[in-house]
Scaffold this motif. Structure first.
Motif, PDB file in Angstrom:
ATOM      1  N   ARG A 236      -1.488 -25.339  77.273  1.00  0.00           N
ATOM      2  CA  ARG A 236      -0.355 -26.214  77.594  1.00  0.00           C
ATOM      3  C   ARG A 236      -0.562 -26.974  78.204  1.00  0.00           C
ATOM      4  O   ARG A 236      -0.061 -27.842  77.212  1.00  0.00           O
ATOM      5  CB  ARG A 236      -0.287 -25.011  79.236  1.00  0.00           C
ATOM      6  CG  ARG A 236       0.678 -26.012  79.972  1.00  0.00           C
ATOM      7  CD  ARG A 236       1.823 -25.241  80.652  1.00  0.00           C
ATOM      8  NE  ARG A 236       2.495 -23.895  80.194  1.00  0.00           N
ATOM      9  CZ  ARG A 236       3.693 -23.777  78.926  1.00  0.00           C
ATOM     10  NH1 ARG A 236       3.586 -25.150  78.673  1.00  0.00           N
ATOM     11  NH2 ARG A 236       4.207 -23.076  78.598  1.00  0.00           N
ATOM     12  N   ASP A 240       1.966 -29.499  75.725  1.00  0.00           N
ATOM     13  CA  ASP A 240       2.598 -30.319  77.293  1.00  0.00           C
ATOM     14  C   ASP A 240       1.955 -32.429  76.087  1.00  0.00           C
ATOM     15  O   ASP A 240       3.484 -32.871  76.427  1.00  0.00           O
ATOM     16  CB  ASP A 240       1.945 -30.593  78.880  1.00  0.00           C
ATOM     17  CG  ASP A 240       2.837 -29.876  79.473  1.00  0.00           C
ATOM     18  OD1 ASP A 240       3.363 -29.008  78.417  1.00  0.00           O
ATOM     19  OD2 ASP A 240       2.885 -28.869  80.150  1.00  0.00           O
ATOM     20  N   HIS A 243       4.622 -32.506  73.053  1.00  0.00           N
ATOM     21  CA  HIS A 243       5.773 -32.932  73.358  1.00  0.00           C
ATOM     22  C   HIS A 243       5.827 -33.790  73.958  1.00  0.00           C
ATOM     23  O   HIS A 243       7.002 -33.902  74.305  1.00  0.00           O
ATOM     24  CB  HIS A 243       6.649 -31.729  74.582  1.00  0.00           C
ATOM     25  CG  HIS A 243       6.148 -30.542  73.890  1.00  0.00           C
ATOM     26  ND1 HIS A 243       6.129 -29.048  74.449  1.00  0.00           N
ATOM     27  CD2 HIS A 243       6.047 -30.339  72.564  1.00  0.00           C
ATOM     28  CE1 HIS A 243       6.514 -28.410  74.020  1.00  0.00           C
ATOM     29  NE2 HIS A 243       6.725 -29.024  71.979  1.00  0.00           N
ATOM     30  N   ALA A 245       4.884 -34.343  77.713  1.00  0.00           N
ATOM     31  CA  ALA A 245       5.500 -34.325  78.708  1.00  0.00           C
ATOM     32  C   ALA A 245       4.586 -34.647  79.962  1.00  0.00           C
ATOM     33  O   ALA A 245       4.467 -33.711  80.911  1.00  0.00           O
ATOM     34  CB  ALA A 245       5.942 -32.890  78.830  1.00  0.00           C
ATOM     35  N   THR A 246       3.567 -35.304  79.881  1.00  0.00           N
ATOM     36  CA  THR A 246       2.581 -35.188  80.681  1.00  0.00           C
ATOM     37  C   THR A 246       3.667 -36.791  81.125  1.00  0.00           C
ATOM     38  O   THR A 246       4.198 -37.338  81.322  1.00  0.00           O
ATOM     39  CB  THR A 246       1.411 -36.194  79.671  1.00  0.00           C
ATOM     40  OG1 THR A 246       1.736 -37.052  79.035  1.00  0.00           O
ATOM     41  CG2 THR A 246       0.183 -35.074  79.329  1.00  0.00           C
ATOM     42  N   SER A 312      10.503 -41.158  78.280  1.00  0.00           N
ATOM     43  CA  SER A 312      10.112 -39.859  78.755  1.00  0.00           C
ATOM     44  C   SER A 312      10.620 -38.676  77.209  1.00  0.00           C
ATOM     45  O   SER A 312      10.745 -39.180  75.861  1.00  0.00           O
ATOM     46  CB  SER A 312       9.973 -39.059  79.882  1.00  0.00           C
ATOM     47  OG  SER A 312      11.455 -38.640  79.781  1.00  0.00           O
TER      48      SER A 312
END
Ligand SMILES: Cc1cc2nc3c(=O)[nH]c(=O)nc-3n(C[C@H](O)[C@H](O)[C@H](O)COP(=O)(O)OP(=O)(O)OC[C@H]3O[C@@H](n4cnc5c(N)ncnc54)[C@H](O)[C@@H]3O)c2cc1C
Length: 396
Positions: A236, A240, A243, A245-246, A312
């Motif tokens: 995970r 993240d 990607h 996505a942090t 993002s």
């Protein structure tokens, strides 16, 4: 977000000067030339020097743990980019070593982490397989327990940096009958284990990646990360991070989106194209005086500016898509000589747009394709529901 100017303290300035001197000394023209020739995006001499000077430690650790304070971290990131430090293996090493710190046994942490900080241990990602990479949970590489060891068989596609790394963060299937997200176990496999064969692949932009074959590779259980069949939990964090996505910090001391490093090549190509079309030729004519050139350059610059300002996960898509859109436009307005690559005599812009043209497709593939990210935005951000790929119903 706070847009006020960051004030550098005397200590920050000293840090900046020191970092610049270090990078100027170590990231030489020779390093850059070698990097272009090999496509490795890694230089062992530079990496070991970074370790010895404490930069890897400062970058990896949080401020509380003795790492760089936020302002210095940002200064360091920007300088590294400006000096074109070969970076790809450093990025994967940081991502994976965090998973080792969180999920490895004390024995494994002691074996790996000090060498990560010194630069002697580098770690790469073994996710994608020849039959598919977008849905990594469908992994077919098998790990089967045999006493205190595991026997691994399978193959992984695009294991970038494997030939310069000591360990691979490997996704394996340990229960083919289970639901796919409950069938995965993660290992940190030493790449010098018998049964591992690394074969190089060059991509269209000149980068080198690898296909790696695993044939009866025996790995002690201490190289397992997390629970058996609990690999999804271990993955995970690194997924993240990859990607983008942090969470971002409110101080703004970071890129607005992942892939900004790649986007900088587009920024440079736009700048150089602007300079070239604004320079008079032997007859005193400037290409920019042609309205169609001015229009297409303006459109490219507008697209580029939007992409580098988009945050993002949206920014990731905007950057990769804009690189694909902008590069051919720039090459068109620069003319035939824009097809000559960097370092070639007579190249219109020293290959700046041509490189973006070859690089852009890959930026929209690795770490997840543009299509997959667009679906993620649709599903998770816009709430449009899961895509339905079943064939359309036949009219009755
Ligand atoms: C230069 C480079 C470096 C890489 N480095 C690494 C690395 O170090 N380690 C590693 O493990 N992998 C690496 N990869 C692999 C990369 O992560 C995969 O290529 C990527 O995730 C896509 O997987 P795939 O190529 O198997 O395509 P597939 O998953 O087979 O997809 C094929 C096509 O179907 C589309 N598609 C698939 N699923 C969906 C969906 N749900 N919705 C819409 N469209 C979909 C895709 O967009 C694509 O067009 C690298 C790739 C490249 C090009």
């Amino acid at each position: 977000m706070d847009f006020s100017r960051v004030q550098l303290s005397d200590d920050d300035r000293a840090f900046l000067e020191e970092a610049r001197a270090f990078l100027a000394e170590h990231v030489t023209d020779d390093v850059i030339r070698r990097d272009r020739e090999t496509g490795d995006n890694f230089d062992e001499g530079v990496h070991l020097a970074l370790g010895e000077a404490g930069y890897l430690h400062g970058e990896w650790k949080s401020e509380d743990e003795g790492g760089f304070p936020r302002v210095r971290r940002r200064l360091w990131e920007l300088e590294k980019r400006r000096y074109h430090v070969p970076w790809v293996t450093m990025g994967t090493t940081v991502m994976v070593s965090r998973a080792v710190a969180a999920f490895g046994s004390p024995e494994l942490r002691d074996e790996v982490l000090p060498k990560v900080f010194s630069g002697e241990a580098r770690l790469c990602l073994g996710y994608t397989e020849p039959e598919g990479g977008s849905d990594i949970a469908t992994c077919k590489t098998r790990a089967v327990r045999d006493g205190d060891e595991w026997v691994i068989n399978g193959s992984k596609m695009f294991t970038t940096g494997a030939h310069n790394c000591q360990y691979v963060f490997l996704i394996t299937n340990t229960d083919p009958d289970a639901q796919k997200h409950k069938s995965i176990t993660m290992f940190l496999v030493p790449l010098d284990t018998p049964g591992i064969e690394i074969q190089g692949i060059r991509t269209v932009d000149g980068d080198r990646t690898n296909i790696v074959y695993y044939s009866d590779v025996r790995v002690p259980d201490r190289y397992r990360l997390g629970e058996v069949n609990g690999g999804w939990t271990v993955l995970r964090g690194p997924l993240d991070a990859e990607h983008g996505a942090t969470a971002t910090e409110p101080d703004g001391l970071q890129d607005v989106a992942i892939m900004m490093h790649q986007g900088e090549f587009m920024v440079k190509a736009c700048d150089v194209a602007g300079r070239v079309v604004g320079t008079p030729d032997a007859n005193g004519r400037k290409a920019i005086d042609d309205d169609s050139v001015a229009y297409r350059l303006g459109r490219s610059v507008a697209r580029m500016e939007v992409a580098v300002s988009t945050p993002s996960i949206f920014g990731r898509v905007a950057l990769a898509q804009s690189m694909r859109d902008v590069a051919p436009d720039l090459m068109d307005i620069l003319g035939t000589a824009s097809t000559l690559p960097v370092g070639t005599e007579g190249a219109a812009d020293d290959g700046a747009a041509e490189y973006v043209y070859r690089f852009a497709p890959l930026v929209g593939i690795y770490g997840g394709t543009l299509e997959v990210f667009r679906n993620m935005i649709a599903q998770h951000v816009l709430g449009l529901g899961k895509p339905n790929y079943s064939p359309p119903k036949k009219a009755s």
